[in-house]
Design an enzyme around this catalytic site. Structure first.
Site, PDB file in Angstrom:
ATOM      1  N   ASP A 258       0.813  -1.212   0.000  1.00 35.76           N
ATOM      2  CA  ASP A 258       0.000   0.000   0.000  1.00 35.76           C
ATOM      3  C   ASP A 258       0.851   1.268   0.000  1.00 35.76           C
ATOM      4  O   ASP A 258       1.811   1.393   0.764  1.00 35.76           O
ATOM      5  CB  ASP A 258      -0.910  -0.003   1.247  1.00 35.76           C
ATOM      6  CG  ASP A 258      -1.761   1.234   1.363  1.00 35.76           C
ATOM      7  OD1 ASP A 258      -2.650   1.423   0.523  1.00 35.76           O
ATOM      8  OD2 ASP A 258      -1.515   2.024   2.300  1.00 35.76           O
ATOM      9  N   GLU A 295       1.631  -0.061  -4.821  1.00 33.60           N
ATOM     10  CA  GLU A 295       0.765   1.073  -5.148  1.00 33.60           C
ATOM     11  C   GLU A 295       1.602   2.328  -4.976  1.00 33.60           C
ATOM     12  O   GLU A 295       2.200   2.544  -3.919  1.00 33.60           O
ATOM     13  CB  GLU A 295      -0.445   1.148  -4.221  1.00 33.60           C
ATOM     14  CG  GLU A 295      -1.339   2.333  -4.562  1.00 33.60           C
ATOM     15  CD  GLU A 295      -2.200   2.825  -3.402  1.00 33.60           C
ATOM     16  OE1 GLU A 295      -3.143   3.596  -3.653  1.00 33.60           O
ATOM     17  OE2 GLU A 295      -1.930   2.446  -2.247  1.00 33.60           O
ATOM     18  N   ASP A 320      -2.092   4.497 -11.613  1.00 31.00           N
ATOM     19  CA  ASP A 320      -3.283   5.297 -11.317  1.00 31.00           C
ATOM     20  C   ASP A 320      -3.692   6.161 -12.508  1.00 31.00           C
ATOM     21  O   ASP A 320      -4.864   6.493 -12.672  1.00 31.00           O
ATOM     22  CB  ASP A 320      -3.046   6.198 -10.099  1.00 31.00           C
ATOM     23  CG  ASP A 320      -3.140   5.437  -8.786  1.00 31.00           C
ATOM     24  OD1 ASP A 320      -3.586   4.284  -8.803  1.00 31.00           O
ATOM     25  OD2 ASP A 320      -2.761   6.006  -7.744  1.00 31.00           O
TER      26      ASP A 320
END
Length: 610
Positions: A258, A295, A320
């Site tokens: 994350d 991420e 993203d």
């Protein structure tokens, strides 16, 4: 350096890293009350063994002869974040996946799910009956949102405070193992979302050790984890061992890391590189592949480049930019970071390059952003049209099914699944789930609850003024229940058509060589203006496809410039089969057919020349 409790043959070895503590003992509290002192080595590790101990025994670490604290590396917290830690015998579980080798990264179709809301049961074992549905769809990998022990029973998982302990309300240790074992029996890989950039506020007893956090850097959630300051060596080991712990003890196929942009490490060897090295060693030991997927909002290819060329060696990262570019052309939204997007040409660029911002000026950031990921394989990028953040961080948890039309949802599916990257679906997306995915917690600290409520209201104050609505109460059980999937919908009306459309796309992705081969160097993308049509051409060996995606609200004429050979239509979202109103696109294209074609609004048409 293993830490925590390591049980084997009626003996448990305990290891705690606490260099600033003067005295440490294991305080057994169940089934008997017993205190066993530990000895400290020169690096600040406290060690000791206890014989004749049973799995399920509860214990604390007693610090400086007076304060009891749960094990920071506890494998289980059966009484929650404020209770005692539990001794676990990992060898007692009977696995059935000895021959499992995992799904190769380049073949993955990822399905992100939240354990608590995926089924009404809200447990690991509750997921197992749904695995056959996912496999029938074409999914071969599930990505589970974080399950490290968090306060209460309802949470996204990013407030976890025991990175080694499996959430008790989901089914704890054996529940997760049963799920992973069942997935492997179905040919499905399992990726777990882990959080190494912060810990949650409630039950975070790591603060008491004085070494795990640093004030040198700030994250959106407070002080940063100490990866490069004084006493960081034990912290680094704590998280590197955590990576190996999940992969070894739970037979996971990979981890999603994350928000690595909030991991601050300016040492000569970045903690991500150290994690990647440890996983490589584990791969050699186990003779199989594991994957680390980051991420990151940095658009920095160093994350996925090999260490031989100065990268960190992480296997893949989220892009993203793909989501943002697709979302804005579908919805027209321009608030926040969406300010940087909205052009169909940006979407065309991302098919070719993996990022939109490759050291380009970002109006939202007021600076240049990103770098060109040349040399990085297409299979190193994970892309999506929706995910937990992009849905759940909206005030009302709106999915795309609440924002765009049915025809546009099919267009969205095609844009995602025809890309040369690793696709990820967010649970329910495949059939157009309409239930929101809201932000929810079940904290026990009243002050924290009120702070969370206040924060959500302030975050969406402008929206409230415009729309007259308020953010749902994150502490309310109703908010959580509203977010549960309605599985019955997938067999009704347009929901069923959308599910079948996703299934068809995934079959094409698997069976058509030009789509199966993930090499963006064998891809061309261009925009037909002003018609708002994106044209994608992909080829591999003797297989070629051409795809037109109309993002406009009107039917438009386009010109076919494919003059060689015969092209057969293999998908048309406007056809009645897929719930459309009918198509004007011919079944075949060749040199003798009309070069002018009429494509319906918000539709996709794919032709193959093989």
């Amino acid at each position: 350096m293993h830490i925590g409790s390591q049980y084997s043959n009626n003996t448990c070895n305990f290891t705690l890293w606490a260099p600033l503590v003067g005295e440490v003992a294991v305080h057994l509290v169940e089934p008997q009350d017993k205190v066993v002192p530990l000895e400290k080595d020169e690096r600040g590790y406290w060690r000791g063994s206890i014989a004749d101990i049973k799995p399920g025994s509860l214990y604390y670490y007693q610090l400086d002869g007076e304060k009891d604290a749960a094990d920071p590396a506890a494998h289980s917290q059966p009484q929650g974040v404020h209770g005692a830690s539990e001794v676990i015998d990992h060898d007692s579980f009977k696995w059935n996946d000895d021959k499992w080798q995992g799904v190769p990264l380049e073949e993955m179709v990822i399905y992100e799910l939240h354990v608590g809301t995926f089924t009404e049961a809200g447990t690991f074992e509750g997921i197992i009956p749904r695995l056959a549905d996912l496999k029938e769809l074409g999914v071969n990998t599930i990505e589970i949102m974080p399950v490290a022990q968090f306060p209460g029973s309802r949470n996204w998982g990013y407030d976890g405070v025991f990175p080694y302990a499996v959430q008790n309300s989901y089914g704890s240790v054996d529940g997760l193992k049963k799920l992973v074992d069942a997935c492997h029996q179905q040919g499905i890989s399992v990726i777990l979302d882990v959080v190494y950039n912060h810990l949650g506020p409630e039950g975070n007893y790591l603060w008491g050790y004085g070494t795990y956090f640093t004030e040198k850097y700030k994250t959106p959630w407070g002080s940063a984890i100490n990866f490069d300051d004084s006493y960081s060596d034990g912290v680094r080991n704590y998280f590197v061992q955590n990576v190996l712990y999940w992969l070894e003890n739970y037979h996971l196929d990979g981890l999603r890391l994350d928000a690595v942009h909030a991991i601050y490490d300016f040492g000569a060897k970045h903690i991500l590189a150290e994690m990647a090295e440890a996983v490589t060693q584990l791969e050699q030991k186990k003779n199989r592949q594991f994957y680390l997927i980051a991420e990151s909002d940095l658009n920095d290819p160093r994350i996925i480049r090999s260490q031989e060329v100065g990268g960190y060696g992480i296997d893949a990262q989220w892009s993203d930019d793909f989501h943002h570019a697709l979302h804005t052309v579908l919805t027209g939204e321009k608030n926040g970071y969406y300010e940087d997007f909205g052009s169909l040409e940006q979407l065309a660029k991302i098919y070719r390059q993996g990022f939109v911002y490759t050291w380009d000026y970002s109006p939202h950031r007021h600076r240049y952003h990103g770098d060109d990921p040349k040399g990085c394989a297409s299979s190193q990028f994970v892309v999506c049209a929706q995910n937990h953040d992009q849905v759940g961080n909206r005030m009302l948890g709106d999915r795309l099914s609440n924002l765009i039309s049915f025809e546009a949802l099919k267009l969205t599916a095609a844009a995602l699944l025809l890309s040369p990257y690793i696709p990820m679906l967010f649970m329910g997306e495949e059939y157009g789930e309409t239930a929101p995915f809201l932000y929810f917690v079940s904290h026990g600290d009243r002050d924290l609850i009120e702070a969370v409520r206040k924060g959500r209201k302030e975050e969406f104050a402008a929206f409230h003024e415009i729309d007259g609505k308020e953010a749902p109460d994150p502490q309310a059980e109703e908010t959580f229940k509203e977010s549960q999937l309605n599985w019955d919908k997938r067999k009704t009306g347009e929901h069923e058509k959308l599910w079948l459309f996703h299934q068809k796309l995934l079959q094409m992705r698997k069976n058509v060589p030009a789509l199966r081969n993930l090499d963006r160097n064998q891809l061309g993308s261009s925009v037909i203006e002003p018609e708002q049509v994106l044209c994608i051409k992909r080829h591999h060996q003797n297989s070629q496809i051409v795809c037109w995606l109309n993002f406009g609200s009107e039917a438009v004429k386009i010109t076919d410039d494919n003059k060689s050979g015969t092209w057969k239509k293999i998908l048309d979202s406007s056809e009645e089969t897929w719930g459309g109103t009918g198509s004007q696109m011919p079944e075949k294209l060749d040199g003798s057919s009309s070069s002018e074609l009429m494509i319906n609004p918000y539709s996709v048409v794919v032709y193959s020349n093989q």
